[in-house]
Scaffold this motif. Structure first.
Motif, mmCIF file in Angstrom:
data_model
loop_
_atom_site.group_PDB
_atom_site.id
_atom_site.type_symbol
_atom_site.label_atom_id
_atom_site.label_comp_id
_atom_site.label_asym_id
_atom_site.label_seq_id
_atom_site.Cartn_x
_atom_site.Cartn_y
_atom_site.Cartn_z
ATOM 1 N N ASN A 193 0.873 -1.180 0.000
ATOM 2 C CA ASN A 193 0.000 0.000 0.000
ATOM 3 C C ASN A 193 0.910 1.230 0.000
ATOM 4 O OD1 ASN A 193 -1.899 2.051 0.411
ATOM 5 N ND2 ASN A 193 -1.842 1.758 2.633
ATOM 6 N N PRO A 194 1.111 1.869 -1.158
ATOM 7 C CA PRO A 194 2.041 3.007 -1.246
ATOM 8 C C PRO A 194 1.383 4.330 -0.860
ATOM 9 C CG PRO A 194 1.224 2.465 -3.424
ATOM 10 C CD PRO A 194 0.568 1.499 -2.474
ATOM 11 N N GLY A 195 0.960 4.438 0.372
ATOM 12 C CA GLY A 195 0.398 5.689 0.869
ATOM 13 C C GLY A 195 -0.954 6.050 0.273
ATOM 14 N N LEU A 196 -1.778 5.043 -0.030
ATOM 15 C CA LEU A 196 -3.055 5.312 -0.693
ATOM 16 C C LEU A 196 -4.161 5.727 0.267
ATOM 17 C CD1 LEU A 196 -3.130 2.425 -3.319
ATOM 18 C CD2 LEU A 196 -2.393 4.791 -3.618
ATOM 19 N N ILE A 197 -4.010 5.467 1.562
ATOM 20 C CA ILE A 197 -5.024 5.895 2.537
ATOM 21 C C ILE A 197 -4.621 7.226 3.143
ATOM 22 C CG2 ILE A 197 -6.276 5.285 4.637
ATOM 23 C CD1 ILE A 197 -5.772 2.379 4.002
ATOM 24 N N VAL A 198 -3.394 7.276 3.653
ATOM 25 C CA VAL A 198 -2.817 8.516 4.167
ATOM 26 C C VAL A 198 -1.510 8.750 3.427
ATOM 27 C CG1 VAL A 198 -1.858 9.705 6.169
ATOM 28 C CG2 VAL A 198 -3.870 8.236 6.432
ATOM 29 N N PRO A 199 -1.358 9.874 2.707
ATOM 30 C CA PRO A 199 -0.120 10.121 1.959
ATOM 31 C C PRO A 199 1.112 10.001 2.859
ATOM 32 C CG PRO A 199 -1.790 11.738 1.363
ATOM 33 C CD PRO A 199 -2.350 10.960 2.521
ATOM 34 N N GLY A 200 2.124 9.300 2.354
ATOM 35 C CA GLY A 200 3.357 9.128 3.106
ATOM 36 C C GLY A 200 3.336 7.980 4.089
ATOM 37 N N SER A 201 2.182 7.317 4.246
ATOM 38 C CA SER A 201 2.054 6.206 5.189
ATOM 39 C C SER A 201 1.935 4.899 4.402
ATOM 40 C CB SER A 201 0.820 6.402 6.078
ATOM 41 O OG SER A 201 0.671 5.324 6.974
ATOM 42 N N TRP A 202 3.004 4.112 4.400
ATOM 43 C CA TRP A 202 3.076 2.898 3.596
ATOM 44 C C TRP A 202 2.820 1.658 4.445
ATOM 45 C CZ3 TRP A 202 6.230 2.049 -1.294
ATOM 46 C CH2 TRP A 202 6.190 3.189 -2.110
ATOM 47 N N GLY A 203 2.460 0.584 3.751
ATOM 48 C CA GLY A 203 2.292 -0.694 4.426
ATOM 49 C C GLY A 203 2.524 -1.835 3.466
ATOM 50 N N ILE A 204 2.956 -2.957 3.989
ATOM 51 C CA ILE A 204 3.042 -4.188 3.211
ATOM 52 C C ILE A 204 2.367 -5.287 4.011
ATOM 53 C CG2 ILE A 204 5.125 -3.523 1.962
ATOM 54 C CD1 ILE A 204 6.745 -5.247 3.810
ATOM 55 N N GLY A 205 1.737 -6.233 3.306
ATOM 56 C CA GLY A 205 0.986 -7.278 3.991
ATOM 57 C C GLY A 205 1.152 -8.621 3.320
ATOM 58 N N ALA A 206 1.029 -9.686 4.110
ATOM 59 C CA ALA A 206 1.114 -11.048 3.596
ATOM 60 C C ALA A 206 -0.009 -11.871 4.206
ATOM 61 C CB ALA A 206 2.470 -11.675 3.923
ATOM 62 N N ALA A 207 -0.635 -12.691 3.383
ATOM 63 C CA ALA A 207 -1.767 -13.501 3.837
ATOM 64 C C ALA A 207 -1.304 -14.670 4.702
ATOM 65 C CB ALA A 207 -2.548 -14.016 2.636
ATOM 66 N N VAL A 208 -2.149 -15.007 5.664
ATOM 67 C CA VAL A 208 -1.959 -16.181 6.517
ATOM 68 C C VAL A 208 -3.162 -17.086 6.280
ATOM 69 C CG1 VAL A 208 -1.789 -17.009 8.898
ATOM 70 C CG2 VAL A 208 -0.657 -14.872 8.223
ATOM 71 N N PHE A 209 -2.923 -18.375 6.063
ATOM 72 C CA PHE A 209 -3.967 -19.275 5.598
ATOM 73 C C PHE A 209 -4.450 -20.224 6.698
ATOM 74 C CE2 PHE A 209 -1.393 -17.912 2.079
ATOM 75 C CZ PHE A 209 -2.320 -17.611 1.094
ATOM 76 N N ASP A 210 -5.744 -20.583 6.616
ATOM 77 C CA ASP A 210 -6.286 -21.554 7.563
ATOM 78 C C ASP A 210 -6.019 -22.969 7.053
ATOM 79 O OD1 ASP A 210 -8.197 -22.139 5.612
ATOM 80 O OD2 ASP A 210 -9.797 -21.000 6.592
ATOM 81 N N ARG A 211 -6.569 -23.960 7.725
ATOM 82 C CA ARG A 211 -6.258 -25.357 7.388
ATOM 83 C C ARG A 211 -6.823 -25.778 6.038
ATOM 84 N NH1 ARG A 211 -7.714 -29.281 12.139
ATOM 85 N NH2 ARG A 211 -6.240 -30.641 11.058
#
Length: 255
Positions: A193-211
């Motif tokens: 997420n290249p600052g699309l919610i709040v400019p200058g505030s970035w995030g990266i995410g990875a999925a965690v899976f169930d069984r």
């Protein structure tokens, strides 16, 4: 309001109160989020307070989740909660990267932030906090989860929420740019997420899976733009994928 409608509205109110985190929410916040007149929202909140489901800070006039929900949640946690399983992984991510690490769960068409660990770097992003709810595809956690849903399900969701997401979060959340970010997420393995919610505030995410192999949770790292540019993003993404894989295996063994 009567019957089923009242239950649906009360549930929506509780979700909005919970999304306020430690700061709580005002009656006006609840009314706006649930499309209720302020007087009606006030009456329902008062009734929920009588039963202990919400609590009001008289000094600040803000609502919080109440003690009865804590008691019920403690019982439900034995069946549903995996936050305790993720805690040490969150701490490790925050310690290794200096960024804030978060654990979120999918609830229908939303993600709910369940836990967070602050990193050592003094400048932080404040987009995420425990309790906040965001639509799938918004912020890195929801983007990572949406990317690993069955393609048909993801496409149906994007088409159905196109105008709503663009109106609430900007044109970059319309169907075409969102689809492009999903494609990039599947290619890399992690979402950005290249600052699309709040400019200058970035995030990266990875999925965690169930069984069953479904993306039920996500780990994410958030911080200021200068900490996520260039090669460091790939390094953080690799750490995040490693942590998400370890947590997936741990949850699978937990049964």
């Amino acid at each position: 309001m009567q019957g089923t409608q009242l239950i649906v509205r009360a549930a929506a109110i509780l979700r909005r109160v919970g999304s306020g985190g430690a700061e709580g929410v005002t009656t006006a916040d609840v009314a706006a989020a649930t499309d209720l007149p302020r007087s009606t929202a006030q009456r329902v909140l008062a009734a929920l307070a009588e039963e202990g489901f919400v609590d009001r800070d008289a000094r600040r006039g803000r609502w919080h989740l109440g003690p009865e929900l804590f008691l019920l949640g403690s019982v439900a946690a034995e069946r549903y909660d995996v936050t305790s399983t993720a805690r040490d992984i969150l701490r490790s991510l925050a310690a290794k990267t200096g960024e804030s690490a978060f654990f979120s769960a999918r609830r229908g068409a939303e993600t709910v932030c369940l836990a967070g660990e602050e990193g050592s770097f003094p400048l932080r992003s404040h987009v995420l906090h425990e309790g906040i709810r965001l639509p799938l595809g918004v912020a890195s956690a929801g983007l990572a989860i949406l990317a690993y849903l069955p393609l048909e399900d993801a496409e149906i969701y994007i088409k159905s929420r196109d105008q709503e997401l663009a109106s609430a979060y900007g044109d970059q959340h319309a169907a075409l740019p969102l689809t492009r970010r999903l494609t990039a997420t599947r290619r890399r393995g992690y979402a950005v997420n290249p600052g699309l919610i709040v400019p200058g505030s970035w995030g990266i995410g990875a999925a965690v899976f169930d069984r069953t192999g479904s993306p039920a949770w996500a780990l994410s790292l958030t911080g200021v733009e200068s900490r996520f540019n260039g090669d460091r993003t790939a390094h953080l993404g690799a750490l995040l994928l490693e942590a998400a894989h370890a947590l997936t295996q741990r949850i699978s063994r937990r049964g």
